[in-house]
Motif scaffolding. Structure first.
Motif, PDB file in Angstrom:
ATOM      1  N   ILE A 262       0.876  -1.173   0.000  1.00  0.00           N
ATOM      2  CA  ILE A 262       0.000   0.000   0.000  1.00  0.00           C
ATOM      3  C   ILE A 262       0.915   1.225   0.000  1.00  0.00           C
ATOM      4  N   ARG A 274      -7.241   1.906   8.666  1.00  0.00           N
ATOM      5  CA  ARG A 274      -6.228   0.837   8.703  1.00  0.00           C
ATOM      6  C   ARG A 274      -6.839  -0.477   9.171  1.00  0.00           C
ATOM      7  N   GLU A 277      -8.372  -2.198   6.288  1.00  0.00           N
ATOM      8  CA  GLU A 277      -7.358  -2.817   5.419  1.00  0.00           C
ATOM      9  C   GLU A 277      -6.822  -4.093   6.052  1.00  0.00           C
ATOM     10  N   LYS A 280      -9.299  -6.923   5.783  1.00  0.00           N
ATOM     11  CA  LYS A 280      -9.383  -7.423   4.414  1.00  0.00           C
ATOM     12  C   LYS A 280      -8.247  -8.399   4.114  1.00  0.00           C
TER      13      LYS A 280
END
Length: 561
Positions: A262, A274, A277, A280
């Motif tokens: 990223i 964050r 992310e 995920k």
């Protein structure tokens, strides 16, 4: 017999082979195919095992499987092979990978040129004939123009010097030397030493069968879930339709995967952003959490702490006993600076009643192995079977064990006492016509290995073809180029958090091994390293020294600077 230049050999310099390859795993098999079938060289391979496969021949411990996605953990040089072979899972098990390599050996008719059951014990260069003599433990002694160790970075087992190991009355197995007919743990009290990537795979499997499993941990590990399973047939179909694109992307990538960092700094994000992310990547499984996270993770301790905290929270949420959870939570090194294990029910396994954890820092280190078990922290743990999962003497160990002696009798094992010295991880000053596939100071273990293997094999093949076209006899790295490359490798990694961790990347797992970062963590990773190697070749093999056979037997030195 003709030499690699297609010219008659001079008197006293007759070679049995143009090239000897050591090892018949991924790299040795492709090297044989390239030299024999593309350059029409006379090649033989010495392989210590009784079959092809390299690491997948030897490592048959419970749970052994690759942790690169199967669609890129394979050869990509043959388009038909890519289309025809079908993997059963995202991360196939050892036996399936071995079947694949057996299939490749048959497909390319490699076995007739592989000598199985022969371990190389000595490789000696003759300054007069400019040939190598390769000796095996079975008494073979052959001479060759080129020698190419394809021995892998992780093939020399690390047997820790634990007092009393030979006194144990039960069975003892190292994970990299596993019996081919398996081990029955039924109704057995088992102890496993180590909690690295191998142990993380083996522990959940052994715990399902053993009466009781005791895990002896020196350093806890950050683990992320593998999320293994069948791959959606539509995903497989799409990948096969786009293999040209896949191949190009992994060749140009940082780590040989379809993964990219990223570009934002984690410290510039909101906690909500964050966390989203992280969730995920956690849910996707695989190496994304390690190799596609925020870019400042490897450079800033503050940034690394933010990412590590997420993983620590995961451990504490999975492990029921708070004391055990704390033992399993890393606290002494930044996340990502050790090899990332992928797990399937690893932390969940410590919730089982038949599993116990003995931590060196809180319960006491292993003191000795007794006839009946393991003594740690003043307590004896009775065992029937001991599994040693302490990894390898990585990268340098396999090469130092070959008994390599170069120009003027220079012993590689002695020259590398303070750490490896190479040029590009491909060649070594003072060792002519010796190429190391994925050797120290190349991306190697910091990449999806088949990608780096193919790049090295193809570079070596073209280099030898260049020598044939130009009537060149030997090639070796210049000392200056080697020194400059070593300084570059150190400079790059010293800007990161990696050197501060006691990892096998640093040689810290082997008693007495010099502390030196062993692979290459280039500023642009695998893709940048590939471009550097191509540039070296395009500039007439800049940094290498050649010799050519002149008239009257005189030797001319050609330095490419």
């Amino acid at each position: 017999m003709t030499n690699v230049q297609g010219q008659p050999q001079t008197a006293g310099a007759k070679a049995d082979f143009d090239a000897v390859i050591i090892g018949a795993g991924f790299s040795g098999m492709y090297m044989l195919h390239s030299l024999r079938d593309k350059l029409d060289l006379n090649v033989t391979v010495f392989e210590a095992g009784d079959g092809v496969g390299g690491t997948w021949y030897w490592n048959r411990y419970p749970g052994a499987r690759c942790d690169s996605d199967s669609y890129i953990y394979c050869y990509t040089f043959d388009k038909n092979l890519l289309q025809e072979w079908n993997w059963s899972e995202r991360y196939p098990e050892q036996d399936e990978i071995l079947r694949y390599l057996e299939h490749c050996a048959e497909r390319f008719d490699l076995k007739p040129d592989i000598q199985f059951g022969k371990r190389v014990v000595e490789v000696v260069f003759d300054d007069d004939t400019e040939l190598w003599t390769v000796r095996t433990d079975k008494g073979d002694a052959v001479r060759a123009r080129f020698v190419i160790p394809a021995v892998g970075a992780l093939s020399t087992a690390n047997m820790p010097p634990i007092k009393g190991l030979s006194s144990f009355k039960g069975k003892c197995y190292h994970t990299s030397q596993w019996p081919h007919d398996g081990v029955d743990f039924t109704a057995k009290r088992v102890g496993i030493i180590g909690t690295g990537a191998t142990a993380v795979q083996a522990i959940p499997e052994i715990a399902q069968q053993a009466k009781h499993l005791t895990v002896f941990q020196r350093t806890p590990n950050f683990c992320v879930p593998a999320r293994n399973g069948r791959v959606d047939p539509e995903v497989t179909k799409a990948r096969k339709a786009d293999y040209d694109g896949v191949r190009q992307r992994i060749k140009d990538s940082f780590f040989g995967f379809e993964l990219n960092f990223i570009p934002k700094a984690v410290l510039e994000t909101t906690p909500e952003e964050r966390e989203q992310e992280f969730d995920k990547m956690w849910d996707a499984g695989g190496f994304a959490f390690w190799l596609a996270n925020y870019q400042d993770m490897f450079f800033s301790k503050e940034a690394n702490d933010v990412i590590a905290d997420y993983l620590k929270r995961k451990i504490r949420s999975v492990v029921n006993d708070p004391v055990t959870a704390e033992k399993l939570t890393p606290k002494t090194y930044p996340y990502g600076t050790k090899r990332q294990p992928l797990d399937t029910n690893y932390f969940e396994t410590f919730n089982k009643k038949n599993v116990a954890l003995v931590d060196a820092s809180t319960d006491g280190p292993i003191e000795e192995i007794t006839p009946n078990g393991i003594r740690a922290g003043g307590k004896e743990y009775p065992l029937d079977i001991i599994v040693i999962a302490t990894g390898f003497d990585a990268m340098t160990g396999p090469l130092k064990n070959l008994g390599i002696n170069g120009r003027d009798g220079r012993a590689l094992a002695q020259e590398w006492e303070d750490g490896p010295q190479t040029y590009l991880g491909l060649a070594i000053a003072g060792y002519p016509n010796l190429f190391t596939i994925t050797g120290p100071q190349s991306p190697s273990v910091l990449s999806n290995m088949p990608v780096s293997i193919e790049q090295h094999v193809e570079w070596i093949t073209e280099c030898i073809a260049h020598m044939r076209r130009n009537k060149l006899t030997t090639i070796e790295a210049s000392p200056q180029a080697q020194d400059e490359w070593g300084a570059h490798v150190a400079e790059v990694v010293n800007s990161t958090l990696m050197p501060g961790t006691n990892s096998w990347y640093m040689g810290a797992n082997i008693e007495g091994k010099p502390r030196r970062f062993l692979p290459y963590l280039g500023p642009e990773g695998v893709g940048g390293y590939r471009r550097k190697c191509a540039e070296v070749a395009e500039k007439g093999y800049e940094g290498f020294v050649f010799t050519s056979q002149g008239q009257g037997g005189t030797v001319h030195t050609i330095a490419a600077e």
